[in-house]
Design a protein around this motif. Sequence first.
Motif, PDB file in Angstrom:
ATOM      1  N   GLU A  43      -3.090  36.143 -14.908  1.00  0.00           N
ATOM      2  CA  GLU A  43      -1.763  36.614 -15.317  1.00  0.00           C
ATOM      3  C   GLU A  43      -1.092  37.421 -14.202  1.00  0.00           C
ATOM      4  O   GLU A  43       0.100  37.264 -13.948  1.00  0.00           O
ATOM      5  N   MET A  44      -1.859  38.285 -13.536  1.00  0.00           N
ATOM      6  CA  MET A  44      -1.278  39.095 -12.452  1.00  0.00           C
ATOM      7  C   MET A  44      -0.791  38.218 -11.307  1.00  0.00           C
ATOM      8  O   MET A  44       0.248  38.486 -10.716  1.00  0.00           O
ATOM      9  N   ASP A  45      -1.571  37.175 -11.000  1.00  0.00           N
ATOM     10  CA  ASP A  45      -1.190  36.273  -9.914  1.00  0.00           C
ATOM     11  C   ASP A  45       0.054  35.461 -10.253  1.00  0.00           C
ATOM     12  O   ASP A  45       0.835  35.126  -9.362  1.00  0.00           O
ATOM     13  N   SER A  46       0.241  35.155 -11.539  1.00  0.00           N
ATOM     14  CA  SER A  46       1.367  34.291 -11.909  1.00  0.00           C
ATOM     15  C   SER A  46       2.649  35.064 -12.210  1.00  0.00           C
ATOM     16  O   SER A  46       3.722  34.486 -12.209  1.00  0.00           O
ATOM     17  N   PRO A  75      -3.516  39.165 -22.468  1.00  0.00           N
ATOM     18  CA  PRO A  75      -3.750  39.351 -21.026  1.00  0.00           C
ATOM     19  C   PRO A  75      -2.494  39.730 -20.236  1.00  0.00           C
ATOM     20  O   PRO A  75      -2.591  40.425 -19.225  1.00  0.00           O
ATOM     21  N   ILE A  76      -1.314  39.325 -20.710  1.00  0.00           N
ATOM     22  CA  ILE A  76      -0.073  39.698 -20.013  1.00  0.00           C
ATOM     23  C   ILE A  76       0.139  41.209 -20.087  1.00  0.00           C
ATOM     24  O   ILE A  76       0.553  41.832 -19.109  1.00  0.00           O
ATOM     25  N   VAL A  77      -0.142  41.806 -21.242  1.00  0.00           N
ATOM     26  CA  VAL A  77       0.008  43.259 -21.397  1.00  0.00           C
ATOM     27  C   VAL A  77      -0.954  43.973 -20.456  1.00  0.00           C
ATOM     28  O   VAL A  77      -0.585  44.928 -19.764  1.00  0.00           O
ATOM     29  N   LEU A  78      -2.199  43.520 -20.415  1.00  0.00           N
ATOM     30  CA  LEU A  78      -3.202  44.141 -19.543  1.00  0.00           C
ATOM     31  C   LEU A  78      -2.824  43.984 -18.074  1.00  0.00           C
ATOM     32  O   LEU A  78      -2.923  44.938 -17.295  1.00  0.00           O
ATOM     33  N   ALA A  79      -2.379  42.793 -17.698  1.00  0.00           N
ATOM     34  CA  ALA A  79      -1.980  42.544 -16.311  1.00  0.00           C
ATOM     35  C   ALA A  79      -0.797  43.424 -15.919  1.00  0.00           C
ATOM     36  O   ALA A  79      -0.770  44.006 -14.833  1.00  0.00           O
ATOM     37  N   CYS A  80       0.161  43.534 -16.814  1.00  0.00           N
ATOM     38  CA  CYS A  80       1.338  44.357 -16.557  1.00  0.00           C
ATOM     39  C   CYS A  80       0.935  45.825 -16.380  1.00  0.00           C
ATOM     40  O   CYS A  80       1.383  46.501 -15.457  1.00  0.00           O
TER      41      CYS A  80
END
Length: 137
Positions: free
Chosen positions: A99-102, A66-71
Amino acid sequence: VKNRSSKTVADILSRISPNLSFKLFSSIKESNPEFAETINEHFYTIQDLLFVGRTSLSKFFSGFHPIVLACALKGVETDLKLKILDRCEPWITKQINLEMDSMGPVSLAEIEEAQKAIIEGLNQAVDTGKIKLWKVK
């Protein structure tokens, strides 16, 4: 594959920075519109995720952290990001939004790397038949 050279060019364009690939593709389109059209059949962008079905998109996204997708999605326009997330299963959308919010500010290099990883994954999924994607002209 109708034209192997156009597939090769599309593969190269998908592996370089999105800004540079857009400039190069624009130059090709200006000098040889017919060749650009055949390249476009094999050249995928983040926006092409809108043409993937909900189940296929969710399954595709589940292969990424999810971090890759959020990025990657931090680097696209809000409207496009919302449309892509609307096409996902709610649990994936929730993970990406969390992830985007954090995450704090993200560098352009990180965004481009994340987007390239997703586009390369999309190319592989289309080539292997895991995802059916018909480009709208």
